[in-house]
Structure formats: structure tokens, C-alpha cells
Write an enzyme that holds these catalytic residues in place. Structure first.
Site, PDB file in Angstrom:
ATOM      1  N   ASP A  36       0.819  -1.214   0.000  1.00  0.00           N
ATOM      2  CA  ASP A  36       0.000   0.000   0.000  1.00  0.00           C
ATOM      3  C   ASP A  36       0.850   1.261   0.000  1.00  0.00           C
ATOM      4  OD1 ASP A  36       0.649  -0.011   2.719  1.00  0.00           O
ATOM      5  OD2 ASP A  36      -1.139  -1.215   3.148  1.00  0.00           O
ATOM      6  N   LYS A  58      -4.898   3.556  -1.011  1.00  0.00           N
ATOM      7  CA  LYS A  58      -5.851   4.562  -1.465  1.00  0.00           C
ATOM      8  C   LYS A  58      -5.253   5.347  -2.631  1.00  0.00           C
ATOM      9  CE  LYS A  58      -7.377   6.520   2.347  1.00  0.00           C
ATOM     10  NZ  LYS A  58      -7.685   7.538   3.329  1.00  0.00           N
ATOM     11  N   MET A 173      -1.801   9.113  12.429  1.00  0.00           N
ATOM     12  CA  MET A 173      -3.104   9.354  11.779  1.00  0.00           C
ATOM     13  C   MET A 173      -3.870  10.477  12.473  1.00  0.00           C
ATOM     14  SD  MET A 173      -4.253   5.363  11.400  1.00  0.00           S
ATOM     15  CE  MET A 173      -3.949   4.954  13.108  1.00  0.00           C
TER      16      MET A 173
HETATM   17  N1  SAH Z   1       2.302   0.620  10.736  1.00  0.00           N
HETATM   18  C1  SAH Z   1       2.704   1.981  10.511  1.00  0.00           C
HETATM   19  C2  SAH Z   1       1.621   2.952  10.901  1.00  0.00           C
HETATM   20  C3  SAH Z   1       0.368   2.816  10.096  1.00  0.00           C
HETATM   21  S1  SAH Z   1      -0.839   4.013  10.474  1.00  0.00           S
HETATM   22  C4  SAH Z   1       4.004   2.254  11.279  1.00  0.00           C
HETATM   23  O1  SAH Z   1       4.429   1.464  12.107  1.00  0.00           O
HETATM   24  O2  SAH Z   1       4.618   3.263  10.981  1.00  0.00           O
HETATM   25  C5  SAH Z   1      -0.508   5.246   9.287  1.00  0.00           C
HETATM   26  C6  SAH Z   1       0.051   6.477   9.918  1.00  0.00           C
HETATM   27  O3  SAH Z   1       1.415   6.284  10.195  1.00  0.00           O
HETATM   28  C7  SAH Z   1       0.002   7.720   9.089  1.00  0.00           C
HETATM   29  O4  SAH Z   1      -1.246   8.348   9.131  1.00  0.00           O
HETATM   30  C8  SAH Z   1       1.059   8.568   9.727  1.00  0.00           C
HETATM   31  O5  SAH Z   1       0.590   9.131  10.917  1.00  0.00           O
HETATM   32  C9  SAH Z   1       2.080   7.517  10.108  1.00  0.00           C
HETATM   33  N2  SAH Z   1       3.157   7.384   9.128  1.00  0.00           N
HETATM   34  C10 SAH Z   1       3.543   6.268   8.491  1.00  0.00           C
HETATM   35  N3  SAH Z   1       4.629   6.506   7.734  1.00  0.00           N
HETATM   36  C11 SAH Z   1       4.939   7.801   7.917  1.00  0.00           C
HETATM   37  C12 SAH Z   1       5.968   8.639   7.423  1.00  0.00           C
HETATM   38  N4  SAH Z   1       6.902   8.184   6.602  1.00  0.00           N
HETATM   39  N5  SAH Z   1       6.006   9.922   7.834  1.00  0.00           N
HETATM   40  C13 SAH Z   1       5.088  10.399   8.683  1.00  0.00           C
HETATM   41  N6  SAH Z   1       4.086   9.652   9.165  1.00  0.00           N
HETATM   42  C14 SAH Z   1       4.015   8.366   8.800  1.00  0.00           C
END
Ligand code: SAH
Length: 511
Positions: A36, A58, A173
Site C-alpha cells: 500500500d 488509497k 493518523m
Molecule cells: N504501521 C505503521 C503505521 C500505520 S498508520 C508504522 O508502524 O509506521 C498510518 C500512519 O502512520 C500515518 O497516518 C502517519 O501518521 C504515520 N506514518 C507512516 N509513515 C509515515 C511517514 N513516513 N512519515 C510520517 N508519518 C508516517
């Protein structure tokens, strides 16, 4: 039919080098990769050529698979006997819904592995110079969702206790709810002056950070139109950023650099760009191959057959060395037949390539140009000596004609040819159209010519217009001349005609 297997893999936060070794292996093994938006597409290049890709993230105007459909998709693919790698941004267990995917796999007795990843909640702050804990400021950290299920209300989080008990709070998020989050935290006792940072697309080329306090951050974010995906960090540790921010200091931070040279030669430049903090995008507009014209093949083989008759062998490029020696090997000609000749290399890289084959060049010029090699050997040249000049089909005229003027017998043979390549072109065109490429590097005249030709063949009517505003970096004056002929201005120029020097020019002359 044998059931396949599913790897539920954390891709890390974005920088493609922030994946685990095990995660990378799962990509390499996969028959199908289901990925994704937050898993870097740059990781996909490690897949098997025949691997199938399924995007489930998305996209504007596109139907998105629901979580239940993704769960079922993984089961179905495994039932087809496939090795499936489900690639998720960050760590699959941190708001990654890996539990739901694994549950359905378990229900269907599909074998699976969960391969953890580096979560954005910790890595993204680190890339912005914010360690989530620090002895002087905080001894606890919580990773909190900023986006509750629609059918829950915010009160389902125990804000009062969280605000009191936890030092650093990292919200994922949460951008859309920033105002409510800040308000709740102040209401529950966090000081309005508590520092807050938002980091968006952390560890990606687009990484950007905004800082403020609980009181003013929501307004600042609105003003700056700062959008998700971003992590929100609330806590004293945010102050450390002033001192500890590091990646933004790299000279090529935030810049995407096009590398146009042949893939087989690109790795040094790609690594240097990476070290300087930029993102290298490979668009190898040139592919090198043995000569395809029968006359050229014949001329080469004839010259190699009488290798022992040459007094001089001049090698003018690393590629020349590589193709020369591989043809010798193919024809089972022993290198000792060059024993009579003096061997000259045009520059240090060419000399190195020779040394790897056990031959230490007799002459190495001080200047790295075709002219330099001549200066270096001129005093030793005698009329009527026989010179072998293995070059490419596009080689410059200067050297052979000068040698002939001096009365030498020159045998010029093509050991390889440059052909136009279009691999990955569509992605590059779309990056260029979206101002996503900031610098283009040219390492030979043919990279310039071929880029224009490649763009035309990819349907770009006016390549010059497409390249307006992109900075141009050239390895040497010949290449620069070609760039100017095409009507582009030059921003960076290597001091010496080497890739290392080209990379250095990018870091020194950053405007
Ligand atoms: N499993 C992922 C999180 C998924 S939820 C993890 O461990 O990172 C998705 C959220 O993760 C996004 O809305 C944002 O808040 C954050 N996120 C993921 N990658 C990001 C990035 N490179 N920079 C900033 N926020 C990020």
C-alpha cells in the site's frame, strides 16, 4: 495443491534502506507482493522479475479494497500456492491491522510469518532530530492513534491518564484531528506551552517538519496547509530538534537526482547521492553491448588475433576494459599475448579496471581527458609503431587522428556500443511532469543525446520544455558542450571528469 505462504512484512517508514534483512528476503522470494501507499515503491525493485504486484492502497478516484477484502485476498493467493509478501508501512503491528490479516490466515491454516519493521512512530521523529525518549526529559513514550474508529468517540482514549502519566506522546493518523488532540491534552493538564512537532513523509525525500506548542500548532499546521501522512510528537524532547536535526543538513536533502548512465555503471553515483542525502532515480538511457555490426565484430576479432603485434594498447574507459577483456576470454586469447605492448589508461578508474585483471598500466595521464593520455605518452611514441585503440562506437575522433598525424599505425576497434534504453521511462516522465526531479546528472555526451531521444520516444513532444527548471550536472566539458547544444543551462560542473568529483560538485555548489 500445496498451499503457499504469506509474509506479513514491515517495510519501514519510507527510506528503502530502513527495511530488515528478513523483510528484504521476503520481497526477493515473493510470487506476489501486496502493498500500500506507505510502503516505499522503491523496495519493489528487489522483486523477482516475474513477481506480480497488487496495490491495495488509497488512490484518488480509485476503488480501494476494504480490510476484509485484503484479508481474503491473502488467503486466496496462498490457496493458489503462491508465496505472498504483504508489505506494510512501518511495523505491521503498529496500527497496521496485521492481527486481522493473520487471524484469517490462521483460520484457514495458511502458514505465515510476521516480519517486524521500523515503525514511523519512532523512526520519523529520529529523522527529524527528535529522540522519543531522553534521560533529561522523559522516561516513557506512548504511541497513540489520532484517528479513532468512526463509531467511537474520543473519550474512548483515557486522555486524563495518558496526559498525566506519559512523557512523550506520538500520535499517528492525527493530522485531521490535531485541534481536538491539542485541546484535549491541555484540558487534561499538559501545559499549553508544551512543544509539538509534526513530521510528514518522514524518511522520504519529501520529509518536512513543523514545530510549535500545544496552543498554536493547530493554527500553524492549517496556515502551512501541512498534510498527512505525518506523525505528531508532543513532549519536551521536541526541543532537542534544534540541536539534533541532522538529515536536513545533508547537502542533497529533499532532492531527487536523475542518474542517466548505464545501470551497470550507475552504482557508484547512486551511492554517493544517497550519502549526500539525496534520492537517486535511475534512468539508464544507455545500455552497453558488444558491437552489433558484423564489420565491427570482424575488425575487433582480427585485431585481437594479432594482439602480440601491437606496441601500444590505449584503453580509454572502464567499459572499454571490460568489453575488451570479455571478448578476449570468449575467444580464449591469453592476456600474455599483450606482453610486448606498453599499456596506457586514460584515467585512474580505467587503470583500476586494468589492475583488477592483473595489468598495471605503464602510463597514467595527469589530466583525465582524451588529450591527457596523448600528452603523457607523446615523448615515447615513435613513428610506425602499432597502436591498438579499443573504444566505443561513439568514441571521439581526436585521439586516433592525432596519433596518425604523429605517424603511428592506428588500429581502432569498437569493443562495445551504446544503445538507447527506455526502461522505467514512464515513471521518470511522470516525475518530471510533476517537478519531482530536481537535478539531472550527465556522465557522457551520449547520456544527453539519449535522454532527449528517450523522452521523445516516450511521447514527450518538447523534451526541452519538460526539463525547464531542472538543474543540470555535468561530468566534463565535452558533456557540457552537448548539454548546451540542446539548449540547457548548466548548474553543476565536476572539477575532474570522475563520478566522485561530479557528486562533490553537487554538494559544494548547492545554491
Ligand atoms: N504501521 C505503521 C503505521 C500505520 S498508520 C508504522 O508502524 O509506521 C498510518 C500512519 O502512520 C500515518 O497516518 C502517519 O501518521 C504515520 N506514518 C507512516 N509513515 C509515515 C511517514 N513516513 N512519515 C510520517 N508519518 C508516517
Amino acid at each position: 495443491m500445496t498451499k503457499g505462504k504469506v509474509y506479513l512484512v514491515g517495510a519501514g517508514p519510507g527510506d528503502p534502506k530502513l527495511i530488515t534483512v528478513r523483510g528484504l528476503e521476503a520481497i526477493q522470494k515473493a510470487d506476489v507482493i501486496v502493498y500500500d501507499r506507505l510502503a516505499s515503491p522503491r523496495l519493489l525493485k528487489h522483486r523477482k522479475p516475474e513477481a506480480e504486484l497488487i496495490f491495495v492502497g488509497k488512490l484518488p478516484d480509485k476503488h480501494m479494497l476494504k480490510q476484509e477484502e485484503i484479508n481474503q485476498l491473502l488467503v486466496d493467493l496462498a490457496f493458489q500456492g503462491k508465496v505472498v509478501t504483504r508489505l506494510k508501512g512501518g511495523d505491521p503491528s503498529v496500527f497496521g491491522r496485521v492481527g486481522e490479516e493473520a487471524e484469517l490466515l490462521a483460520d484457514n491454516e495458511v502458514t505465515y510469518e510476521i516480519i517486524p519493521g521500523i515503525t514511523s512512530s519512532i523512526a520519523v521523529p529520529a529523522y527529524a532530530g527528535i529522540p522519543v525518549t531522553h534521560r533529561d526529559f522523559t522516561s516513557s513514550v506512548a504511541i497513540v492513534t489520532g484517528h479513532e474508529y468512526p463509531n467511537k468517540t474520543y473519550s474512548s482514549l483515557d486522555w486524563e491518564h495518558l496526559a498525566k502519566a506519559i512523557g512523550t506522546m506520538v500520535f499517528l493518523m492525527g493530522v485531521a484531528n490535531l485541534e481536538q488532540i491539542s485541546r484535549e491534552l491541555i484540558r487534561c493538564g499538559k501545559p499549553p506551552q508544551m512543544p509539538v512537532a509534526l513530521v510528514r513523509w518522514g524518511t522520504w525525500t519529501e520529509q518536512a517538519t513543523i514545530t510549535g506548542t500545544l496552543e498554536d500548532i493547530a493554527e500553524k499546521v492549517k496556515q502551512a496547509n501541512f498534510q498527512s501522512p505525518a506523525v505528531i510528537i508532543v513532549g519536551e524532547v521536541v526541543k532537542l530538534r534544534e540541536k539534533l536535526a541532522w538529515i536536513e543538513k545533508k547537502p542533497l536533502f529533499g532532492r531527487r537526482v536523475l542518474v542517466t548512465r548505464a545501470r551497470s555503471q550507475a552504482s557508484e553515483l547512486v551511492d554517493l547521492i544517497d550519502e549526500l542525502g539525496g534520492e537517486a532515480v535511475e534512468f539508464p538511457v544507455i545500455r552497453l553491448q558488444p558491437p552489433s555490426r558484423p564489420e565491427a565484430q570482424l575488425a575487433l576479432d582480427e585485431a585481437l588475433d594479432k594482439l602480440q603485434t601491437f606496441d601500444w594498447i590505449l584503453l580509454t574507459s572502464v567499459n572499454g576494459v571490460e568489453f575488451f577483456f570479455s571478448r578476449l576470454l570468449e575467444k580464449r586469447i591469453d592476456v600474455r599475448r599483450m606482453g610486448n605492448a606498453r599499456i596506457a589508461a586514460v584515467g585512474p578508474k580505467t587503470a583500476e579496471a586494468l589492475a583488477e585483471r592483473g595489468i598495471l598500466a605503464d602510463v597514467l595521464p595527469a589530466r583525465y581527458q582524451g588529450e591527457g593520455i596523448l600528452e603523457a605518452i607523446q615523448t615515447e611514441l615513435k613513428p610506425d609503431q602499432k597502436v591498438l585503440l579499443p573504444t566505443a562506437d561513439l568514441a571521439r575522433e581526436y585521439l586516433p587522428s592525432k596519433l596518425k598525424e604523429l605517424g603511428l599505425q592506428v588500429t581502432e576497434v569498437d569493443v562495445y556500443e551504446n544503445v538507447l534504453a527506455l526502461e522505467e521511462g514512464e515513471e521518470v516522465v511522470s516525475l518530471l511532469q510533476n517537478q519531482g526531479i530536481h537535478i539531472i546528472t550527465f556522465t557522457s555526451s551520449s547520456t544527453v543525446t539519449n535522454l532527449f531521444e528517450a523522452l521523445r520516444q516516450l511521447g514527450v513532444e518538447d523534451p526541452l520544455a519538460l526539463l525547464q527548471g531542472v538543474e543540470i550536472a555535468c561530468i566534463g566539458p565535452k558533456t557540457a558542450e552537448t548539454v548546451r547544444q540542446f539548449g540547457l543551462p548548466i548548474t553543476y560542473m565536476a572539477e575532474e571528469a570522475t563520478v566522485a568529483s561530479l557528486a562533490e560538485s553537487l554538494s559544494l555548489h548547492r545554491k
